[in-house]
Scaffold this motif. Structure first.
Motif, PDB file in Angstrom:
ATOM      1  N   SER A  46       8.130 -90.719 147.166  1.00 56.39           N
ATOM      2  CA  SER A  46       9.253 -89.794 147.317  1.00 56.39           C
ATOM      3  C   SER A  46       9.005 -88.944 148.565  1.00 56.39           C
ATOM      4  CB  SER A  46       9.407 -88.925 146.059  1.00 56.39           C
ATOM      5  OG  SER A  46       8.213 -88.228 145.775  1.00 56.39           O
ATOM      6  N   VAL A  47       9.990 -88.114 148.933  1.00 52.19           N
ATOM      7  CA  VAL A  47       9.855 -87.272 150.117  1.00 52.19           C
ATOM      8  C   VAL A  47       8.776 -86.215 149.853  1.00 52.19           C
ATOM      9  CG1 VAL A  47      11.024 -85.685 151.698  1.00 52.19           C
ATOM     10  CG2 VAL A  47      12.282 -87.621 150.727  1.00 52.19           C
ATOM     11  N   GLN A  48       7.856 -86.058 150.787  1.00 55.41           N
ATOM     12  CA  GLN A  48       6.811 -85.034 150.681  1.00 55.41           C
ATOM     13  C   GLN A  48       7.493 -83.676 150.606  1.00 55.41           C
ATOM     14  OE1 GLN A  48       5.646 -82.478 152.827  1.00 55.41           O
ATOM     15  NE2 GLN A  48       3.793 -82.101 151.661  1.00 55.41           N
ATOM     16  N   GLY A  49       7.122 -82.852 149.635  1.00 53.08           N
ATOM     17  CA  GLY A  49       7.831 -81.615 149.324  1.00 53.08           C
ATOM     18  C   GLY A  49       8.040 -80.679 150.493  1.00 53.08           C
ATOM     19  N   GLY A  50       6.999 -80.426 151.270  1.00 53.53           N
ATOM     20  CA  GLY A  50       7.123 -79.501 152.394  1.00 53.53           C
ATOM     21  C   GLY A  50       8.101 -79.977 153.449  1.00 53.53           C
ATOM     22  N   LEU A  51       8.269 -81.289 153.558  1.00 50.56           N
ATOM     23  CA  LEU A  51       9.189 -81.835 154.561  1.00 50.56           C
ATOM     24  C   LEU A  51      10.651 -81.633 154.173  1.00 50.56           C
ATOM     25  CD1 LEU A  51       7.232 -85.049 155.545  1.00 50.56           C
ATOM     26  CD2 LEU A  51       7.418 -82.905 156.820  1.00 50.56           C
TER      27      LEU A  51
END
Length: 140
Positions: A46-51
């Motif tokens: 999944s998309v890395q949270g900070g990004l």
């Protein structure tokens, strides 16, 4: 909401796969879509949270542009709440200028996955600026 065709062309918008969807001048709300690049995936796929802050900041910048009648913004702070994982698919962000002042604008945004599920919320405090190269006005 008003349908408008602009396609973001600046480098950060291109990197994020940004697409302008719509705006509502009455509520100072902007909707943008983003397609995350392959490099944004974390070990879970999944998309890395900070990004996720990037797409939300881009959309909030567009809301500031609308709320301040064409000024740019510098983000002073951003508060990001991650509510669920975001798949590596097209996502949408709705951003709204909550209070647009002469120098400071408060904005908020919500990020939705491809199925319309709310995945993240963000708020930011921004400082409005002129476009690079523009002369400062007499009251600046």
């Amino acid at each position: 909401m008003t349908e408008t065709p602009p396609i973001p062309q600046w480098p950060s918008a291109k990197l994020l796969g940004a697409e302008f969807v719509s705006m509502d001048e009455d509520t100072l709300t902007v909707e943008m879509a983003f397609t995350p690049p392959e490099g944004f995936a974390n070990m879970r796929g999944s998309v890395q949270g900070g990004l996720l802050a990037g797409p939300m900041d881009e959309a909030m910048g567009a809301a500031v542009f609308l709320g301040t009648k064409g000024k740019l913004q510098l983000t002073l702070d951003i508060n990001l709440s991650l509510l669920r994982p975001v798949p590596m698919e097209r996502m949408t962000v709705k951003a709204r200028a909550v209070k647009a002042g002469r120098r400071v604008t408060y904005v908020e945004s919500e990020l939705f996955d491809v199925n319309g599920k709310l995945c993240a919320r963000a708020t930011a405090t921004t400082m409005t600026t002129e476009w690079p190269g523009q002369e400062k006005g007499p009251d600046a």
